[in-house]
Design an enzyme around this catalytic site. Sequence first.
Site, PDB file in Angstrom:
ATOM      1  N   TRP A 147      -3.848 -82.234  40.546  1.00 41.14           N
ATOM      2  CA  TRP A 147      -2.941 -82.332  39.733  1.00 41.14           C
ATOM      3  C   TRP A 147      -2.018 -81.719  40.647  1.00 41.14           C
ATOM      4  O   TRP A 147      -1.840 -80.177  40.141  1.00 41.14           O
ATOM      5  CB  TRP A 147      -2.732 -82.088  38.172  1.00 41.14           C
ATOM      6  CG  TRP A 147      -1.656 -82.157  37.494  1.00 41.14           C
ATOM      7  CD1 TRP A 147      -0.066 -82.440  38.182  1.00 41.14           C
ATOM      8  CD2 TRP A 147      -1.338 -81.674  36.256  1.00 41.14           C
ATOM      9  NE1 TRP A 147       0.258 -82.955  36.784  1.00 41.14           N
ATOM     10  CE2 TRP A 147      -0.108 -81.703  35.531  1.00 41.14           C
ATOM     11  CE3 TRP A 147      -2.139 -80.748  35.318  1.00 41.14           C
ATOM     12  CZ2 TRP A 147       0.524 -81.286  34.484  1.00 41.14           C
ATOM     13  CZ3 TRP A 147      -1.830 -80.656  34.076  1.00 41.14           C
ATOM     14  CH2 TRP A 147      -0.590 -81.152  33.370  1.00 41.14           C
ATOM     15  N   GLU A 148      -0.463 -82.395  41.289  1.00 45.90           N
ATOM     16  CA  GLU A 148       0.545 -81.703  41.633  1.00 45.90           C
ATOM     17  C   GLU A 148       1.861 -82.004  41.220  1.00 45.90           C
ATOM     18  O   GLU A 148       2.018 -82.913  42.134  1.00 45.90           O
ATOM     19  CB  GLU A 148       0.239 -82.025  43.547  1.00 45.90           C
ATOM     20  CG  GLU A 148      -0.914 -81.634  44.324  1.00 45.90           C
ATOM     21  CD  GLU A 148      -0.802 -82.592  45.399  1.00 45.90           C
ATOM     22  OE1 GLU A 148      -0.226 -82.158  46.088  1.00 45.90           O
ATOM     23  OE2 GLU A 148      -2.620 -82.673  45.870  1.00 45.90           O
ATOM     24  N   PHE A 149       1.787 -80.813  40.441  1.00 46.40           N
ATOM     25  CA  PHE A 149       1.353 -79.841  40.031  1.00 46.40           C
ATOM     26  C   PHE A 149       1.165 -79.328  38.571  1.00 46.40           C
ATOM     27  O   PHE A 149       2.829 -79.443  38.192  1.00 46.40           O
ATOM     28  CB  PHE A 149       1.469 -78.267  40.476  1.00 46.40           C
ATOM     29  CG  PHE A 149       1.036 -78.041  41.731  1.00 46.40           C
ATOM     30  CD1 PHE A 149       0.153 -78.049  42.473  1.00 46.40           C
ATOM     31  CD2 PHE A 149       1.845 -78.397  42.903  1.00 46.40           C
ATOM     32  CE1 PHE A 149      -0.361 -77.804  43.671  1.00 46.40           C
ATOM     33  CE2 PHE A 149       1.672 -78.368  44.679  1.00 46.40           C
ATOM     34  CZ  PHE A 149       0.332 -77.741  44.386  1.00 46.40           C
TER      35      PHE A 149
END
Length: 362
Positions: A147-149
């Site tokens: 997951w960014e971010f």
Amino acid sequence: MPKSTTTTTILLLLLFPFFIHATTSSSSSPSTIIKAGFWPSWSFQTLPPSSINFSYFTHLFYAFIPLDPTTFQLSISPFHHLWLTNFTTTVHSQTPPLSALLSIAGGAFNRTIIANLVSNPTSRATFINSTISIALHYNLDGFDFDWEFPANPEQMDNLALLYKEWRAAITCLLPTKVLLLTSSVYFSPDFFLSIVPRSYPVAVMAETLDWINAMCFDYHGWWNTSETGLHAALYDPEKNISTSFGLGTWIREGMPAKKVVLGMPLYGRTWELKESEEHGVGSPAVNVGPGKGGKGIMVYGAIVRFNEENNATVVHDEERVAVYSYAGKSWLGYDDEWSVRKKVEYGMKMGLGGYFFWALGF
């Protein structure tokens, strides 16, 4: 999701409320050095799994599987079904067998969908049961959550809940199967460069994850075209934008060193110099340099060719432990064999869990 997994998923969903608070049994630190690589599924034509040099690795990640934005289950298209099957079979057929993990989401995936997923207990349960079902169906060795971010403290808190519930589910439902749980994360646990202060739930991650994949790259790039920068430097003598600062902070905040895996890029970032005579780190620039996609990104193979064809000057920056080259007004910052060796030596001294490369085929 393949039809054969539907019954399993329904069963797990029915069981989920009973086991979710039963345990958050912590994972143990890796017992061997992790030598990992991410295989982008879109490289299937230029680098099919059978062409990977497996002698370099202990763990391979399939990148990426998206989420269904409505159900929050993993979305296995016919394409991914074909290549995920090929990937896991090929990885496991090596002698000795390597570990095959699945990386979820990725940097290009809609982060709002992930935020919605982690914000609700029901959607988290659906997602977790989907991953366990997929792991069983494809004989996976684990997952990476990319997951960014997370954008704010609330999302970080929800991420902590996901980690806890995911580990509890794996522990309760798969007591005899080792299913690794990792997460690709920002180079530092604190987003100290952001206008929105937030930090990862390090204590929960140390308890529930087998390790973190720290993305120690993209410190500089197309978002600042006014000066050159080393996007994966081990040290930074002027600011704290470096791999050593980020990983040191992870460890100081409570992540065991053996659960910290150092990420290295097999690509560089490039700039167009304002004046060809000024070609150091931080020199004035006017635009991104050569590279695909308009963002000045150049994979390592292309960098080697560029340097040879343009008789570029290559500089090994001993102070920062990074490499750059220049030819005319083109300036390229990257890692090569020298800097990778230096980073591995640093990781060994720090007692890190290992390293990973983004990405195979570059």
